[in-house]
Design a protein around this motif. Structure first.
Motif, PDB file in Angstrom:
ATOM      1  N   ARG A  45       3.874 -10.779  21.215  1.00 38.84           N
ATOM      2  CA  ARG A  45       4.056  -9.569  20.409  1.00 38.84           C
ATOM      3  C   ARG A  45       3.169  -8.426  20.875  1.00 38.84           C
ATOM      4  N   ALA A  46       2.137  -8.745  21.665  1.00 40.82           N
ATOM      5  CA  ALA A  46       1.231  -7.705  22.177  1.00 40.82           C
ATOM      6  C   ALA A  46       1.725  -7.101  23.487  1.00 40.82           C
ATOM      7  N   CYS A  47       2.864  -7.584  23.976  1.00 44.14           N
ATOM      8  CA  CYS A  47       3.347  -7.179  25.287  1.00 44.14           C
ATOM      9  C   CYS A  47       4.231  -5.942  25.238  1.00 44.14           C
ATOM     10  N   ASP A  48       4.094  -5.135  26.262  1.00 42.87           N
ATOM     11  CA  ASP A  48       5.089  -4.137  26.595  1.00 42.87           C
ATOM     12  C   ASP A  48       6.045  -4.806  27.579  1.00 42.87           C
ATOM     13  N   SER A  49       7.085  -4.102  28.013  1.00 42.73           N
ATOM     14  CA  SER A  49       7.851  -4.616  29.135  1.00 42.73           C
ATOM     15  C   SER A  49       6.911  -4.715  30.339  1.00 42.73           C
ATOM     16  N   PRO A  50       7.148  -5.680  31.247  1.00 40.59           N
ATOM     17  CA  PRO A  50       6.222  -5.845  32.376  1.00 40.59           C
ATOM     18  C   PRO A  50       5.940  -4.542  33.113  1.00 40.59           C
ATOM     19  N   LEU A  51       6.984  -3.749  33.336  1.00 39.70           N
ATOM     20  CA  LEU A  51       6.812  -2.366  33.788  1.00 39.70           C
ATOM     21  C   LEU A  51       7.203  -1.461  32.619  1.00 39.70           C
ATOM     22  N   PRO A  52       6.237  -0.931  31.877  1.00 37.15           N
ATOM     23  CA  PRO A  52       6.581  -0.100  30.717  1.00 37.15           C
ATOM     24  C   PRO A  52       7.398   1.137  31.084  1.00 37.15           C
ATOM     25  N   ARG A  53       7.250   1.581  32.315  1.00 37.55           N
ATOM     26  CA  ARG A  53       8.126   2.612  32.890  1.00 37.55           C
ATOM     27  C   ARG A  53       8.170   2.318  34.387  1.00 37.55           C
ATOM     28  N   ALA A  54       9.255   2.721  35.013  1.00 38.95           N
ATOM     29  CA  ALA A  54       9.434   2.395  36.428  1.00 38.95           C
ATOM     30  C   ALA A  54      10.001   3.594  37.164  1.00 38.95           C
ATOM     31  N   PHE A  55       9.762   3.633  38.470  1.00 39.09           N
ATOM     32  CA  PHE A  55      10.302   4.723  39.278  1.00 39.09           C
ATOM     33  C   PHE A  55      11.819   4.601  39.445  1.00 39.09           C
ATOM     34  N   GLN A  56      12.340   3.376  39.306  1.00 42.30           N
ATOM     35  CA  GLN A  56      13.762   3.169  39.544  1.00 42.30           C
ATOM     36  C   GLN A  56      14.273   1.986  38.714  1.00 42.30           C
ATOM     37  N   TRP A  57      15.368   2.210  37.989  1.00 40.00           N
ATOM     38  CA  TRP A  57      16.066   1.154  37.242  1.00 40.00           C
ATOM     39  C   TRP A  57      17.538   1.296  37.561  1.00 40.00           C
ATOM     40  N   ALA A  58      18.043   0.394  38.385  1.00 39.07           N
ATOM     41  CA  ALA A  58      19.437   0.412  38.814  1.00 39.07           C
ATOM     42  C   ALA A  58      20.104  -0.858  38.308  1.00 39.07           C
ATOM     43  N   ASP A  59      21.110  -0.698  37.472  1.00 42.09           N
ATOM     44  CA  ASP A  59      21.763  -1.856  36.873  1.00 42.09           C
ATOM     45  C   ASP A  59      23.136  -2.064  37.490  1.00 42.09           C
ATOM     46  N   GLY A  60      23.331  -3.244  38.052  1.00 41.96           N
ATOM     47  CA  GLY A  60      24.613  -3.586  38.636  1.00 41.96           C
ATOM     48  C   GLY A  60      25.546  -4.193  37.611  1.00 41.96           C
ATOM     49  N   SER A  61      26.682  -4.650  38.084  1.00 37.51           N
ATOM     50  CA  SER A  61      27.615  -5.385  37.235  1.00 37.51           C
ATOM     51  C   SER A  61      28.173  -6.511  38.079  1.00 37.51           C
ATOM     52  N   ALA A  62      27.342  -7.545  38.241  1.00 35.02           N
ATOM     53  CA  ALA A  62      27.647  -8.622  39.176  1.00 35.02           C
ATOM     54  C   ALA A  62      28.690  -9.597  38.660  1.00 35.02           C
ATOM     55  N   TYR A  63      28.867  -9.641  37.335  1.00 41.08           N
ATOM     56  CA  TYR A  63      29.796 -10.586  36.730  1.00 41.08           C
ATOM     57  C   TYR A  63      31.101  -9.849  36.449  1.00 41.08           C
ATOM     58  N   VAL A  64      32.045  -9.960  37.364  1.00 38.17           N
ATOM     59  CA  VAL A  64      33.267  -9.162  37.282  1.00 38.17           C
ATOM     60  C   VAL A  64      34.088  -9.554  36.053  1.00 38.17           C
ATOM     61  N   ASN A  65      33.902 -10.780  35.571  1.00 30.98           N
ATOM     62  CA  ASN A  65      34.559 -11.187  34.324  1.00 30.98           C
ATOM     63  C   ASN A  65      34.191 -10.233  33.190  1.00 30.98           C
ATOM     64  N   HIS A  66      32.911  -9.858  33.123  1.00 32.65           N
ATOM     65  CA  HIS A  66      32.466  -8.910  32.094  1.00 32.65           C
ATOM     66  C   HIS A  66      33.117  -7.544  32.282  1.00 32.65           C
ATOM     67  N   MET A 126       3.666 -17.892  39.618  1.00 30.22           N
ATOM     68  CA  MET A 126       2.759 -16.977  38.937  1.00 30.22           C
ATOM     69  C   MET A 126       3.539 -16.192  37.888  1.00 30.22           C
ATOM     70  N   LYS A 127       2.931 -16.056  36.699  1.00 33.35           N
ATOM     71  CA  LYS A 127       3.553 -15.313  35.610  1.00 33.35           C
ATOM     72  C   LYS A 127       2.679 -14.118  35.255  1.00 33.35           C
ATOM     73  N   LEU A 128       3.318 -12.947  35.123  1.00 34.71           N
ATOM     74  CA  LEU A 128       2.605 -11.713  34.860  1.00 34.71           C
ATOM     75  C   LEU A 128       3.184 -11.024  33.636  1.00 34.71           C
ATOM     76  N   ALA A 129       2.328 -10.290  32.926  1.00 37.92           N
ATOM     77  CA  ALA A 129       2.756  -9.516  31.763  1.00 37.92           C
ATOM     78  C   ALA A 129       1.909  -8.254  31.689  1.00 37.92           C
ATOM     79  N   SER A 130       2.375  -7.307  30.881  1.00 41.41           N
ATOM     80  CA  SER A 130       1.620  -6.073  30.646  1.00 41.41           C
ATOM     81  C   SER A 130       1.368  -5.937  29.150  1.00 41.41           C
ATOM     82  N   LEU A 131       0.105  -6.055  28.751  1.00 39.43           N
ATOM     83  CA  LEU A 131      -0.239  -5.824  27.353  1.00 39.43           C
ATOM     84  C   LEU A 131      -0.157  -4.328  27.061  1.00 39.43           C
ATOM     85  N   LYS A 132       0.236  -3.988  25.834  1.00 37.38           N
ATOM     86  CA  LYS A 132       0.368  -2.583  25.462  1.00 37.38           C
ATOM     87  C   LYS A 132      -0.981  -1.879  25.596  1.00 37.38           C
TER      88      LYS A 132
END
Length: 331
Positions: free
Chosen positions: A63-84, A1-7
């Motif tokens: 082009r009519a899309c926002d990010s799937p969650l235009p705002r979110a309660f939580q955005w936690a970004d890891g760094s899984a690629y230790v090479n980077h 299933m594919k989902l999107a959020s139109l603006k």
């Protein structure tokens, strides 16, 4: 299933998109509402998915899309690629502690103003060191505090791509304060479409997405690193790390960090122009240039520069649609 959020308003209008990204059917809710009531809502979404894949619905325009969650309660970004991590720390003349190989890095990003996948990247000054970062992210249901990686894996509901914009010139000063990123991490953008794990077939093994992430910079190939390779910390591990001391609410987004591959001989890898897999951010390329030539040769992004981030399945079809953004001076 594919989902999107139109603006639409602040949180968009959730739509169900066909597998070929050509048509959509609307819903009467936002993606956050769907995630909060997933078990109850998902049968209706699956019925819409079946119908749209049979040719029903309206023509879909990324082009009519926002990010799937235009705002979110939580955005936690890891760094899984230790090479980077190793490369960008070298660029700051910072040593990498050995603990980074067994204890994930993670920061809590701003989640109140995500960019749409075709929105411009507004920056006040080129001297900030504007960089893109191509990543993969997952969206979770509720995750209890202290969840194991196995429990975390069961909470993964959706997968999408990310451009985690970084301002490299501001990072050293912020980190020197000992309190982490803030000004150096402006709004991130996510792919037009997010997908349930079953849409990915064998490319999704329950922990990683084993496909190349295609990064195009100013119309030229820049990176095609495989998101499943050299991923030291998989998504269940990252989610469990985030939930060690607190629960995570439904709609939490957890990012992989910049997708980054080593070469077969263990070196950082070559640019695409020299037969390598390239890079998912400019900082890595600059560090490799410094190691090779004694100084970086590729500048960070300037006003008017553009980046496109996309991923294709084994048949060559776009899975998530494209993040396609241009840097513009904020006035």
């Amino acid at each position: 299933m594919k989902l999107a959020s139109l603006k639409h308003d602040r949180d968009g209008c959730l739509v169900v998109v066909s597998r070929d990204l050509k048509r959509y059917l609307p819903t009467d809710m936002t993606l956050q509402i769907a995630l909060d009531n997933w078990d109850k809502i998902v049968p209706n979404l699956e019925a819409l998915s079946s119908n749209v894949n049979r040719g029903q619905g309206t023509l879909f325009d990324e082009r009519a899309c926002d990010s799937p969650l235009p705002r979110a309660f939580q955005w936690a970004d890891g760094s899984a690629y230790v090479n980077h991590v190793e490369l960008v720390r070298k660029a700051r003349n910072a040593e990498m502690p050995s603990s980074f190989w067994h204890d994930p890095l993670m920061y809590q990003g701003g989640s109140d103003s995500f960019l749409g996948p075709r929105d411009t990247i507004l920056v006040a000054d080129e001297a900030f060191g504007i960089d893109m970062e191509g990543e993969v992210a997952v969206v979770t249901s509720d995750v209890p505090m202290g969840a194991s990686p196995r429990e975390a894996a069961e909470a993964i509901r959706l997968i999408m791509l990310v451009n985690d914009v970084s301002l490299r010139g501001l990072i050293p000063g912020e980190l020197a304060k000992g309190f982490g990123f803030f000004q150096s991490k402006p709004s991130s953008a996510f792919s037009p479409v997010c997908v349930t794990p079953d849409e990915l077939g064998a490319a999704w093994d329950g922990k990683k997405l084993n496909l190349p992430l295609i990064v195009t910079y100013n119309g030229k190939p820049f990176g095609c690193a495989n998101a499943g390779d050299n991923m030291v910390f998989d998504f269940p591990t990252l989610i469990a790390h985030a939930a060690k001391t607190r629960p995570l609410g439904s709609g939490t987004i957890v990012g992989s960090g910049t997708v980054s591959n080593k070469a077969d001989d263990g070196t950082p890898g070559l640019p695409i122009s020299e037969g390598g897999l390239g890079y998912s951010c400019i900082a890595e390329m600059r560090m490799v240039e410094s190691l090779t030539y004694g100084e970086p040769k590729t500048p960070f992004m300037r006003f008017g520069d553009s980046v496109r981030i996309e991923m294709f399945n084994a048949e060559g079809h776009s899975i998530f649609g494209a993040i396609d953004q241009t840097v513009v001076k904020a006035v």
